[in-house]
Scaffold this motif. Structure first.
Motif, short mmCIF file in Angstrom:
data_model
loop_
_atom_site.label_atom_id
_atom_site.label_comp_id
_atom_site.label_asym_id
_atom_site.label_seq_id
_atom_site.Cartn_x
_atom_site.Cartn_y
_atom_site.Cartn_z
N GLY A 185 -51.44 36.62 -11.52
CA GLY A 185 -50.71 37.67 -12.21
C GLY A 185 -51.56 38.65 -12.97
N ARG A 186 -52.88 38.43 -13.02
CA ARG A 186 -53.77 39.32 -13.78
C ARG A 186 -54.95 39.77 -12.92
N SER A 187 -54.69 39.94 -11.64
CA SER A 187 -55.74 40.34 -10.71
C SER A 187 -55.22 41.44 -9.79
N ILE A 188 -56.15 42.28 -9.36
CA ILE A 188 -55.87 43.34 -8.38
C ILE A 188 -56.63 43.00 -7.11
N PHE A 189 -55.98 43.15 -5.96
CA PHE A 189 -56.59 42.74 -4.70
C PHE A 189 -56.68 43.89 -3.71
N TYR A 206 -51.39 34.17 -5.47
CA TYR A 206 -51.85 34.52 -6.82
C TYR A 206 -50.91 35.45 -7.58
N GLY A 207 -49.97 36.09 -6.92
CA GLY A 207 -49.28 37.18 -7.59
C GLY A 207 -50.26 38.30 -7.88
N GLY A 208 -49.92 39.18 -8.81
CA GLY A 208 -50.82 40.28 -9.15
C GLY A 208 -50.45 41.55 -8.41
N ILE A 209 -51.46 42.41 -8.22
CA ILE A 209 -51.24 43.72 -7.61
C ILE A 209 -52.07 43.82 -6.33
N TYR A 210 -51.42 44.22 -5.26
CA TYR A 210 -52.14 44.53 -4.03
C TYR A 210 -52.22 46.04 -3.88
N LEU A 211 -53.41 46.54 -3.47
CA LEU A 211 -53.61 47.97 -3.22
C LEU A 211 -54.29 48.19 -1.87
N VAL A 234 -47.64 47.53 -16.64
CA VAL A 234 -46.45 47.73 -15.82
C VAL A 234 -45.89 46.35 -15.47
N PRO A 235 -44.62 46.07 -15.78
CA PRO A 235 -44.05 44.76 -15.46
C PRO A 235 -44.17 44.46 -13.97
N PRO A 236 -44.41 43.19 -13.61
CA PRO A 236 -44.60 42.85 -12.19
C PRO A 236 -43.29 42.95 -11.41
N ASN A 237 -43.41 42.71 -10.12
CA ASN A 237 -42.30 42.75 -9.17
C ASN A 237 -41.86 44.18 -8.87
N PHE A 238 -42.73 44.90 -8.17
CA PHE A 238 -42.40 46.27 -7.80
C PHE A 238 -43.09 46.66 -6.50
N THR A 239 -42.57 47.69 -5.92
CA THR A 239 -43.20 48.40 -4.81
C THR A 239 -42.78 49.85 -4.92
N GLY A 240 -43.13 50.68 -3.93
CA GLY A 240 -42.80 52.10 -4.00
C GLY A 240 -42.14 52.59 -2.74
N ALA A 241 -41.26 53.56 -2.88
CA ALA A 241 -40.63 54.20 -1.73
C ALA A 241 -41.59 55.24 -1.16
N GLU A 242 -41.68 55.25 0.18
CA GLU A 242 -42.51 56.25 0.85
C GLU A 242 -41.66 57.38 1.40
N SER A 243 -40.39 57.06 1.69
CA SER A 243 -39.47 58.05 2.25
C SER A 243 -38.06 57.67 1.84
N ASN A 244 -37.08 58.38 2.40
CA ASN A 244 -35.69 58.06 2.10
C ASN A 244 -35.18 56.86 2.89
N THR A 245 -35.99 56.38 3.82
CA THR A 245 -35.55 55.28 4.67
C THR A 245 -36.42 54.04 4.58
N HIS A 246 -37.66 54.17 4.08
CA HIS A 246 -38.57 53.03 4.08
C HIS A 246 -39.33 52.90 2.76
N VAL A 278 -48.85 49.57 -2.04
CA VAL A 278 -48.95 49.21 -3.46
C VAL A 278 -47.81 48.25 -3.74
N MET A 279 -48.14 47.02 -4.08
CA MET A 279 -47.12 46.03 -4.39
C MET A 279 -47.58 45.13 -5.52
N SER A 280 -46.63 44.68 -6.32
CA SER A 280 -46.93 43.74 -7.39
C SER A 280 -45.86 42.66 -7.42
N LEU A 281 -46.28 41.41 -7.54
CA LEU A 281 -45.36 40.30 -7.66
C LEU A 281 -45.88 39.32 -8.71
#
Length: 392
Positions: free
Chosen positions: A85-89, A217-222, A235-247, A252-255
């Protein structure tokens, strides 16, 4: 039909053109099989499951004792290990083995090592993450046995590697795919070999690893083609980002390493193997996180995911401005001086920018030029930018 077969064979044997055509088809078929076998054999050497040592000899490739470069440490067995939870990969799944050279009669087979290589742009992504997140460990994980050059060789690479290793929170590690998957929901699936029959092998291994790493491990993937513009430590964990209106995107993901975040990671691994398609580039990365988010949020409407976090049970979907403010169709905006101010203004509230390496990798920029990418690099990865040389 069977009675006419001898007559047809007789005509075939006496038709020179048909014979030549048939022989040409056989040669093409055998050639394709041999080339595919040679390619698969070479690729397997990048990821092959064998014990690696730091001694001066290696495995079954040769019986002779020869000096070898130093192998990177394994992420599972070497301290410091990732802090859950405290690492970036970051993951590097390319294979950088030198081309085979023709052997002279009596020579032993030439050893080939998957050498550590990073471009200045990859180093920029790593440095920007380390610079803006000093309290996180930044791990760059290489898929398969990866070796570093001797200190007196590959001088072109050394300044770039030195630039990122000047940050105390950057760690370079290798991993073994099979050991890394051991004890996880995808262990048995990996043994099946479907992953290695993919038409987009390196991309799909990268997809495979990002979900597996977040499960472990959780944490952030880039992705390796980003530039981080500000810290994500709070930034609180458990997120991702929208790339478009459909996907949604998987760049960039964090869990979280436990609880709901770990459940999401497990769902991603199960979806990956259930829907794996080696002929579809995006199905096993963006497709996975999109399908899992749709299940969590109970909707396929991304606008609803953005508007109501409660609908997604606490899983956050950031809008495009967070990570993908400049869409892939406009990737040239990062490189065009006349769009400098417009692009900087458009990304002023972003956590990071994604420069779409799949499209932009062939377009070099002169260090010091007035482009958005150059300005990001100058400010957010100054050491890698300085080590790039004349062009970045």
């Amino acid at each position: 039909m069977l009675l006419r077969l001898p007559l047809l064979l007789s005509r075939f044997l006496h038709n020179g053109r048909l014979r030549l055509l048939f022989l040409a088809l056989i040669v093409l078929l055998l050639g394709g099989i041999l080339l595919n076998y040679r390619w698969q054999s070479d690729v397997q050497l990048c990821f092959i499951d064998r014990e690696q040592t730091e001694s001066t000899s290696i495995g079954p490739l040769t019986d002779s004792i020869v000096p070898v470069p130093k192998i990177l440490e394994d992420v599972l067995s070497t301290d410091p290990k990732p802090i859950p939870g405290r690492s970036i990969f970051f993951h590097e799944t390319s294979c950088h083995r030198p081309k085979r050279r023709r052997q002279r009669h009596g020579q032993s087979p030439e050893l080939q090592y998957n050498m550590l290589q990073l471009t200045a742009r990859q180093a920029c992504a790593i440095e920007s993450a380390a610079l803006h997140n000093p309290n996180f460990q930044v791990f760059v994980l290489f898929a398969g046995p990866t070796y570093r050059h001797f200190s007196n060789s590959s001088q072109r690479q050394q300044p770039i590697i030195d630039a990122i290793l000047s940050y105390k929170n950057v760690q370079l590690r290798q991993l073994n795919l099979w050991r890394y998957a051991a004890g996880t929901p995808i262990e048995e699936w990996l043994k099946d070999g479907r992953l290695f029959r993919s038409s987009y092998l390196f991309s799909h291994i990268s997809d495979f690893l990002r979900f597996l790493t977040l499960y472990r491990y959780g944490g952030i993937y880039l992705d390796m083609d980003v530039v981080m513009l500000r810290s994500m430590e709070d930034v609180p964990p458990n997120f991702t980002g929208a790339e478009s209106n459909t996907h949604l995107a998987a760049g960039v993901m964090s869990l979280a390493p436990t609880g709901f975040g770990h459940e999401i990671a497990e769902s991603c691994l199960r979806d990956f193997q259930l829907h794996f398609d080696g002929s579809d580039w995006g199905n096993n990365g963006p497709g996975v996180i999109t399908r899992v988010a749709q299940q969590i949020c109970g909707t396929k409407d991304i606008s609803l995911m953005l508007e109501d976090r409660k609908r997604c049970l606490g899983f956050k979907v950031f809008d495009r401005n967070a990570f993908y403010a400049v869409p892939w169709k406009h990737w040239r905006h990062f490189f065009e001086p006349q769009l400098l101010e417009q692009t900087l203004a458009h990304t002023k509230d972003s956590y990071l920018v994604h420069v779409w390496n799949k499209h932009s990798k062939q377009l070099a920029i002169k260090v010091g030029s007035s482009t958005a990418y150059g300005k990001y690099a100058e400010q957010h990865c100054p050491r890698a930018y300085a080590a790039a040389g004349e062009y970045f």
